[in-house]
Design an enzyme around this catalytic site. Sequence first.
Site, PDB file in Angstrom:
ATOM      1  N   TYR A 173     -44.841 -20.964 -17.476  1.00  0.00           N
ATOM      2  CA  TYR A 173     -43.738 -21.184 -16.528  1.00  0.00           C
ATOM      3  C   TYR A 173     -44.037 -20.600 -15.147  1.00  0.00           C
ATOM      4  O   TYR A 173     -43.147 -20.166 -14.432  1.00  0.00           O
ATOM      5  CB  TYR A 173     -42.411 -20.615 -17.082  1.00  0.00           C
ATOM      6  N   ARG A 174     -45.315 -20.573 -14.809  1.00  0.00           N
ATOM      7  CA  ARG A 174     -45.763 -20.100 -13.492  1.00  0.00           C
ATOM      8  C   ARG A 174     -45.449 -18.631 -13.247  1.00  0.00           C
ATOM      9  O   ARG A 174     -45.460 -18.167 -12.116  1.00  0.00           O
ATOM     10  CB  ARG A 174     -45.192 -20.962 -12.352  1.00  0.00           C
TER      11      ARG A 174
END
Length: 199
Positions: A173-174
């Site tokens: 999710y970065r």
Amino acid sequence: MIDITANPFDIFAIWMADAEATEPNDPNAMTVATSTPAGHPSARIVLLKSWDRNGFVFYTNLESRKSGEIAANPHVALLFHWKSRRRQIRIEGTAAQVGDAEADAYFQTRPRPSRIGAWASDQSRPLPDRALLEQRLAAATARYAEGDVPRPPHWSGWQVTPTAIEFWEDREYRLHDRARFTRTGTRIGTEWTATRLYP
Ligand SMILES: Cc1cc2nc3c(=O)[nH]c(=O)nc-3n(C[C@H](O)[C@H](O)[C@H](O)COP(=O)(O)O)c2cc1C
């Protein structure tokens, strides 16, 4: 998680070994960013040929654009990106030319055609016709038909002594893991302070 209590050279060693084991081509390829005294940056890929706790060494033509920029402004940045491992290492530091003995020793490890090629290329200068390069290569090949191929005086290495090393590793999710090590002391290789950064 990147261990911010570790020595950054130890992390570099592990990540480089991983890259060597997994990257199909040139795990030692890195971008070298230089800039002019006026602050105009330029960047290109070179190969990291050796490294230790004093710095990271690459070899090139001393009359090339990059070498001219380094001679005028030794502050440089190096960048590794290993796509399959989803990792990045950013290094900032100062470049200095390696000694003649070190450059000679590395030059002699290069295949003979590469050594001859170093005499033939006027790196970064305009080449009006590819045939000129072939002619220069033929002339250098004839000149060094036998015996030793000495290192050209215009060919050597730059050693980048790091002032900062930053590691980045992909996470879900970065929410990547990112840690920056900054050199705080003059005892190269031992004195670093580290902090995590928001990705
Ligand atoms: C994978 C790869 C590796 C390279 N390795 C080197 C190198 O070790 N030394 C070098 O001088 N140029 C290397 N080059 C060429 C440079 O990217 C660049 O074209 C050349 O050094 C001239 O740059 P300059 O005009 O900015 O000095 C490499 C290019 C690639 C794509």
